[in-house]
Design a protein around this motif. Structure first.
Motif, PDB file in Angstrom:
ATOM      1  N   ALA A  35     -19.109  48.793   7.306  1.00 39.60           N
ATOM      2  CA  ALA A  35     -19.602  49.692   8.344  1.00 39.60           C
ATOM      3  C   ALA A  35     -20.946  49.231   8.892  1.00 39.60           C
ATOM      4  N   VAL A  36     -21.733  48.593   8.055  1.00 44.15           N
ATOM      5  CA  VAL A  36     -23.046  48.111   8.467  1.00 44.15           C
ATOM      6  C   VAL A  36     -23.063  46.588   8.302  1.00 44.15           C
ATOM      7  N   PRO A  37     -23.474  45.854   9.333  1.00 47.20           N
ATOM      8  CA  PRO A  37     -23.510  44.388   9.215  1.00 47.20           C
ATOM      9  C   PRO A  37     -24.503  43.929   8.154  1.00 47.20           C
ATOM     10  N   ALA A  38     -24.259  42.746   7.629  1.00 47.48           N
ATOM     11  CA  ALA A  38     -25.113  42.209   6.565  1.00 47.48           C
ATOM     12  C   ALA A  38     -26.536  41.963   7.057  1.00 47.48           C
ATOM     13  N   SER A  39     -26.687  41.601   8.323  1.00 46.78           N
ATOM     14  CA  SER A  39     -28.040  41.343   8.835  1.00 46.78           C
ATOM     15  C   SER A  39     -28.900  42.607   8.805  1.00 46.78           C
ATOM     16  N   VAL A  40     -28.290  43.748   9.037  1.00 51.47           N
ATOM     17  CA  VAL A  40     -29.039  45.012   9.003  1.00 51.47           C
ATOM     18  C   VAL A  40     -29.475  45.322   7.576  1.00 51.47           C
ATOM     19  N   ILE A  41     -28.599  45.093   6.616  1.00 46.34           N
ATOM     20  CA  ILE A  41     -28.943  45.342   5.206  1.00 46.34           C
ATOM     21  C   ILE A  41     -30.068  44.409   4.763  1.00 46.34           C
ATOM     22  N   ILE A  42     -30.008  43.144   5.183  1.00 45.64           N
ATOM     23  CA  ILE A  42     -31.054  42.183   4.807  1.00 45.64           C
ATOM     24  C   ILE A  42     -32.401  42.595   5.396  1.00 45.64           C
ATOM     25  N   LYS A  43     -32.401  43.022   6.660  1.00 50.27           N
ATOM     26  CA  LYS A  43     -33.655  43.468   7.284  1.00 50.27           C
ATOM     27  C   LYS A  43     -34.204  44.700   6.569  1.00 50.27           C
ATOM     28  N   LEU A  44     -33.324  45.605   6.191  1.00 47.87           N
ATOM     29  CA  LEU A  44     -33.768  46.810   5.494  1.00 47.87           C
ATOM     30  C   LEU A  44     -34.347  46.473   4.127  1.00 47.87           C
ATOM     31  N   LEU A  45     -33.701  45.577   3.388  1.00 44.74           N
ATOM     32  CA  LEU A  45     -34.209  45.197   2.073  1.00 44.74           C
ATOM     33  C   LEU A  45     -35.530  44.448   2.186  1.00 44.74           C
ATOM     34  N   ALA A  46     -35.655  43.569   3.188  1.00 44.79           N
ATOM     35  CA  ALA A  46     -36.907  42.841   3.373  1.00 44.79           C
ATOM     36  C   ALA A  46     -38.044  43.794   3.733  1.00 44.79           C
ATOM     37  N   THR A  47     -37.750  44.760   4.586  1.00 44.34           N
ATOM     38  CA  THR A  47     -38.775  45.729   4.967  1.00 44.34           C
ATOM     39  C   THR A  47     -39.153  46.612   3.782  1.00 44.34           C
ATOM     40  N   THR A  48     -38.184  46.973   2.979  1.00 49.09           N
ATOM     41  CA  THR A  48     -38.480  47.771   1.790  1.00 49.09           C
ATOM     42  C   THR A  48     -39.379  47.005   0.824  1.00 49.09           C
ATOM     43  N   LEU A  49     -39.060  45.732   0.628  1.00 49.68           N
ATOM     44  CA  LEU A  49     -39.891  44.910  -0.250  1.00 49.68           C
ATOM     45  C   LEU A  49     -41.304  44.775   0.318  1.00 49.68           C
ATOM     46  N   ALA A  50     -41.401  44.579   1.636  1.00 52.70           N
ATOM     47  CA  ALA A  50     -42.726  44.484   2.264  1.00 52.70           C
ATOM     48  C   ALA A  50     -43.472  45.800   2.158  1.00 52.70           C
ATOM     49  N   MET A  51     -42.766  46.908   2.265  1.00 52.66           N
ATOM     50  CA  MET A  51     -43.393  48.229   2.183  1.00 52.66           C
ATOM     51  C   MET A  51     -43.960  48.491   0.793  1.00 52.66           C
ATOM     52  N   ILE A  52     -43.342  47.897  -0.213  1.00 49.44           N
ATOM     53  CA  ILE A  52     -43.828  48.082  -1.580  1.00 49.44           C
ATOM     54  C   ILE A  52     -44.959  47.098  -1.888  1.00 49.44           C
ATOM     55  N   CYS A  53     -44.743  45.843  -1.559  1.00 44.89           N
ATOM     56  CA  CYS A  53     -45.670  44.788  -2.000  1.00 44.89           C
ATOM     57  C   CYS A  53     -46.926  44.639  -1.148  1.00 44.89           C
ATOM     58  N   LEU A  54     -46.794  44.671   0.154  1.00 49.16           N
ATOM     59  CA  LEU A  54     -47.947  44.377   1.010  1.00 49.16           C
ATOM     60  C   LEU A  54     -49.097  45.380   0.883  1.00 49.16           C
ATOM     61  N   PRO A  55     -48.847  46.691   0.900  1.00 46.45           N
ATOM     62  CA  PRO A  55     -49.991  47.606   0.731  1.00 46.45           C
ATOM     63  C   PRO A  55     -50.675  47.473  -0.631  1.00 46.45           C
ATOM     64  N   ILE A  56     -49.884  47.299  -1.680  1.00 45.88           N
ATOM     65  CA  ILE A  56     -50.488  47.156  -3.016  1.00 45.88           C
ATOM     66  C   ILE A  56     -51.282  45.865  -3.109  1.00 45.88           C
ATOM     67  N   ALA A  57     -50.701  44.787  -2.582  1.00 46.14           N
ATOM     68  CA  ALA A  57     -51.411  43.496  -2.611  1.00 46.14           C
ATOM     69  C   ALA A  57     -52.681  43.550  -1.770  1.00 46.14           C
TER      70      ALA A  57
END
Length: 117
Positions: A35-57
């Motif tokens: 139902a959701v293309p793989a590119s959308v899932i990859i962008k969501l996971l990358a943004t989630t990782l950035a949302m966790i790591c970048l502010p803390i770093a």
């Protein structure tokens, strides 16, 4: 006395489902695409990782090196970085939505071109 009904000619529910010709959609192949293309899932996971790591770093990098122990400024910068990540994801989603609309309109134009010929 209770009697048991044994009729060997009746079909069970599983046997009734085996008949293909009774269902009008049985000749059509089912759509098993995700139902959701793989590119959308990859962008969501990358943004989630950035949302966790970048502010803390950014907090731990700037609290001692840039702001000399002032944790209020470092936390403010971490909040700004988190907002930048969210805004970046919104722009990515909007750009992807536009590209999907452009692809759909190009397909419609191609279909209309085939009909004219």
């Amino acid at each position: 006395m209770a009697t048991r009904r044994i009729i060997s000619q009746e079909k069970t529910l599983l046997e009734k489902d085996d008949t293909v010709g009774t269902n009008p959609a049985a000749d059509q192949k089912s759509d098993i695409a995700p139902a959701v293309p793989a590119s959308v899932i990859i962008k969501l996971l990358a943004t989630t990782l950035a949302m966790i790591c970048l502010p803390i770093a950014s907090y731990f990098f700037t609290v001692d090196r840039v702001f000399h122990g002032n944790s209020t400024y470092a936390a403010s910068l971490a909040a700004i970085v988190a907002n930048v990540v969210v805004i970046g994801y919104v722009f990515l989603a909007m750009a992807e939505d536009r590209s999907d609309q452009l692809e759909a309109s190009a397909k419609e134009k191609a279909k209309e071109g085939k009909k004219d010929q």
